[in-house]
Design a protein around this motif. Structure first.
Motif, PDB file in Angstrom:
ATOM      1  N   ASP A  95       0.836  -1.199   0.000  1.00 48.87           N
ATOM      2  CA  ASP A  95       0.000   0.000   0.000  1.00 48.87           C
ATOM      3  C   ASP A  95       0.873   1.251   0.000  1.00 48.87           C
ATOM      4  OD1 ASP A  95      -2.288   1.520   0.033  1.00 48.87           O
ATOM      5  OD2 ASP A  95      -2.609   1.326   2.185  1.00 48.87           O
ATOM      6  N   GLU A  96       1.891   1.252   0.848  1.00 50.27           N
ATOM      7  CA  GLU A  96       2.810   2.391   0.909  1.00 50.27           C
ATOM      8  C   GLU A  96       3.596   2.530  -0.390  1.00 50.27           C
ATOM      9  OE1 GLU A  96       5.207   5.548   1.973  1.00 50.27           O
ATOM     10  OE2 GLU A  96       3.286   4.851   2.759  1.00 50.27           O
ATOM     11  N   LEU A  97       3.987   1.397  -0.977  1.00 53.79           N
ATOM     12  CA  LEU A  97       4.719   1.425  -2.247  1.00 53.79           C
ATOM     13  C   LEU A  97       3.866   2.062  -3.340  1.00 53.79           C
ATOM     14  CD1 LEU A  97       7.461   0.422  -3.424  1.00 53.79           C
ATOM     15  CD2 LEU A  97       6.257  -1.651  -4.145  1.00 53.79           C
ATOM     16  N   ALA A  98       2.587   1.727  -3.370  1.00 51.42           N
ATOM     17  CA  ALA A  98       1.682   2.301  -4.372  1.00 51.42           C
ATOM     18  C   ALA A  98       1.522   3.801  -4.173  1.00 51.42           C
ATOM     19  CB  ALA A  98       0.321   1.618  -4.298  1.00 51.42           C
ATOM     20  N   ARG A 100       3.677   5.889  -3.039  1.00 55.52           N
ATOM     21  CA  ARG A 100       4.887   6.615  -3.415  1.00 55.52           C
ATOM     22  C   ARG A 100       5.193   6.519  -4.910  1.00 55.52           C
ATOM     23  NH1 ARG A 100       9.250   4.764  -1.769  1.00 55.52           N
ATOM     24  NH2 ARG A 100       8.648   2.869  -0.695  1.00 55.52           N
ATOM     25  N   LEU A 101       4.978   5.330  -5.502  1.00 56.33           N
ATOM     26  CA  LEU A 101       5.368   5.115  -6.895  1.00 56.33           C
ATOM     27  C   LEU A 101       4.222   5.307  -7.874  1.00 56.33           C
ATOM     28  CD1 LEU A 101       7.813   3.919  -5.389  1.00 56.33           C
ATOM     29  CD2 LEU A 101       7.823   2.059  -7.044  1.00 56.33           C
ATOM     30  N   GLN A 102       3.000   4.958  -7.427  1.00 51.03           N
ATOM     31  CA  GLN A 102       1.808   5.034  -8.265  1.00 51.03           C
ATOM     32  C   GLN A 102       1.819   4.048  -9.425  1.00 51.03           C
ATOM     33  OE1 GLN A 102      -0.956   6.626  -7.547  1.00 51.03           O
ATOM     34  NE2 GLN A 102      -0.070   7.440  -5.677  1.00 51.03           N
ATOM     35  N   TRP A 103       2.676   3.033  -9.349  1.00 49.77           N
ATOM     36  CA  TRP A 103       2.641   1.904 -10.283  1.00 49.77           C
ATOM     37  C   TRP A 103       2.292   0.654  -9.493  1.00 49.77           C
ATOM     38  CZ3 TRP A 103       2.451   2.757 -15.245  1.00 49.77           C
ATOM     39  CH2 TRP A 103       3.078   3.877 -15.797  1.00 49.77           C
ATOM     40  N   THR A 123      -5.460  -1.442  -7.100  1.00 49.70           N
ATOM     41  CA  THR A 123      -6.598  -0.536  -6.913  1.00 49.70           C
ATOM     42  C   THR A 123      -6.190   0.768  -6.240  1.00 49.70           C
ATOM     43  OG1 THR A 123      -7.145  -1.601  -4.803  1.00 49.70           O
ATOM     44  CG2 THR A 123      -8.244  -2.437  -6.768  1.00 49.70           C
ATOM     45  N   ARG A 124      -4.986   0.821  -5.683  1.00 50.54           N
ATOM     46  CA  ARG A 124      -4.517   2.024  -4.987  1.00 50.54           C
ATOM     47  C   ARG A 124      -3.600   2.886  -5.856  1.00 50.54           C
ATOM     48  NH1 ARG A 124      -5.270   0.531   0.518  1.00 50.54           N
ATOM     49  NH2 ARG A 124      -6.981  -0.972   0.481  1.00 50.54           N
ATOM     50  N   THR A 125      -3.331   2.447  -7.084  1.00 47.82           N
ATOM     51  CA  THR A 125      -2.404   3.183  -7.936  1.00 47.82           C
ATOM     52  C   THR A 125      -3.137   4.229  -8.765  1.00 47.82           C
ATOM     53  OG1 THR A 125      -2.558   1.502  -9.672  1.00 47.82           O
ATOM     54  CG2 THR A 125      -0.793   1.255  -8.065  1.00 47.82           C
ATOM     55  N   TYR A 126      -2.384   5.247  -9.164  1.00 48.53           N
ATOM     56  CA  TYR A 126      -2.965   6.353  -9.925  1.00 48.53           C
ATOM     57  C   TYR A 126      -2.660   6.226 -11.414  1.00 48.53           C
ATOM     58  CZ  TYR A 126      -3.662  11.089 -11.703  1.00 48.53           C
ATOM     59  OH  TYR A 126      -4.055  12.160 -12.446  1.00 48.53           O
ATOM     60  N   ASN A 235       6.688  -7.786  -7.179  1.00 54.80           N
ATOM     61  CA  ASN A 235       7.081  -7.212  -8.463  1.00 54.80           C
ATOM     62  C   ASN A 235       6.688  -5.747  -8.558  1.00 54.80           C
ATOM     63  OD1 ASN A 235       4.381  -6.955  -9.204  1.00 54.80           O
ATOM     64  ND2 ASN A 235       4.569  -8.119 -11.089  1.00 54.80           N
ATOM     65  N   LEU A 236       7.135  -5.133  -9.606  1.00 49.11           N
ATOM     66  CA  LEU A 236       6.734  -3.786  -9.985  1.00 49.11           C
ATOM     67  C   LEU A 236       6.458  -3.856 -11.476  1.00 49.11           C
ATOM     68  CD1 LEU A 236       6.408  -0.764  -9.303  1.00 49.11           C
ATOM     69  CD2 LEU A 236       8.853  -0.488  -9.750  1.00 49.11           C
ATOM     70  N   THR A 237       5.263  -3.443 -11.885  1.00 47.34           N
ATOM     71  CA  THR A 237       4.892  -3.584 -13.292  1.00 47.34           C
ATOM     72  C   THR A 237       4.371  -2.261 -13.841  1.00 47.34           C
ATOM     73  OG1 THR A 237       3.563  -4.882 -14.863  1.00 47.34           O
ATOM     74  CG2 THR A 237       2.557  -4.394 -12.745  1.00 47.34           C
ATOM     75  N   TRP A 238       4.610  -2.030 -15.115  1.00 46.13           N
ATOM     76  CA  TRP A 238       4.258  -0.754 -15.722  1.00 46.13           C
ATOM     77  C   TRP A 238       4.022  -0.938 -17.216  1.00 46.13           C
ATOM     78  CZ3 TRP A 238       8.973  -2.591 -14.537  1.00 46.13           C
ATOM     79  CH2 TRP A 238       9.947  -2.585 -15.551  1.00 46.13           C
TER      80      TRP A 238
END
Length: 275
Positions: A95-98, A100-103, A123-126, A235-238
């Motif tokens: 949740d905190e990662l989302a 700050r990164l929004q990914w 669901t928490r990403t912009y 992971n981190l996905t974009w």
């Protein structure tokens, strides 16, 4: 249990309702607000207040991927194959990662021959959101960043067992399992980098290559390791059209690493991850 002596007092109805909710969660292990309403008969606004109060006291938490409520791992006996404690520990970190990164990111765990998604902050990403996928979605072990991160850092015995299972199902998506030299290179390069990246022909679908199904994404993933065991990957996905893999690594690899280290530290502090 000994019988309580009789007191001339009124029972606290709100406490009784709260205990009823906690007992129901202990029995069913995970439930939506509607599930709890049906099981207890308590109105949803009241249930919401009870759950929020219980959450504030560390008794209940809510999974992001499906909104289910669960009892805290500190309130119940853990089973050897129970992943809920891991999601409980990792969920606020994601949740905190989302924020700050929004990914989006995904927490996945290894199964017999695939990775299974347990939680996502999508669901928490912009900037972006993952396509709707249920908890328990199966991810290709050989093509995904998560699967490759697991394979590179798991024990030799686990690695051999996974590859053996993949070879038992001669599917196009398992072709890499039959190439020993390619597997050795994959493990070596992933360990050297410290994280996994997607296979060039992986487009997000378990069985079909990117030429047939392409979700337009790239991903990197790191293993969550405790006591020499890979418990999971994050992971981190974009979207590929927005940023290159090298650009994402330069900007946010340290953020992903910090999230993984935080989950590892919380798991060790809770005395979990053994077995």
């Amino acid at each position: 249990m000994g019988r309580l002596r009789s007191y001339r007092v009124k029972p606290i109805e709100s406490l009784a309702r709260g205990l009823q909710v906690l007992q129901t969660l202990q029995e069913v292990r995970a439930a939506s607000l509607h599930d709890l309403h049906l099981a207890t008969g308590i109105p949803k606004p009241t249930l919401t207040r009870i759950l929020w109060t219980a959450h504030q006291q560390g008794l209940v938490w809510q999974r992001m991927v499906d909104g289910a409520f669960l009892p805290s791992h500190s309130q119940r006996r853990l089973e050897p194959d129970d992943d809920a404690w891991l999601v409980e520990i990792a969920s606020p970190v994601l949740d905190e990662l989302a924020r700050r990164l929004q990914w989006p990111s995904v927490l996945a765990v290894p199964r017999l021959d695939y990775m299974e998604t347990l939680e996502t902050n999508s669901t928490r990403t912009y900037f972006d959101a993952l396509p709707p996928r249920p908890r328990g979605y199966r991810v290709n072990m050989l093509g995904s960043a998560s699967g490759r991160a697991y394979l590179a850092f798991c024990t030799e015995q686990e690695f051999d067992a996974v590859i053996r299972r993949l070879r038992q199902r001669d599917a196009p998506a398992h072709g890499l399992a039959f190439d020993d030299e390619a597997l050795r290179r994959l493990v070596a390069t992933t360990r050297e980098r410290g994280y996994g990246i997607r296979a060039p022909d992986f487009g997000g679908d378990y069985a079909r290559p990117r030429s047939e199904v392409d979700d337009g994404r790239e991903s990197i993933a790191m293993p969550v390791c405790v006591e020499g065991r890979v418990l999971a990957t994050i992971n981190l996905t974009w979207r590929r059209q927005v940023m290159s893999t090298s650009g994402m690594i330069q900007r946010h690899l340290d953020d992903l690493r910090t999230a993984v280290l935080t989950v590892e530290a919380r798991a060790r502090a809770a005395g979990l991850g053994h077995g």
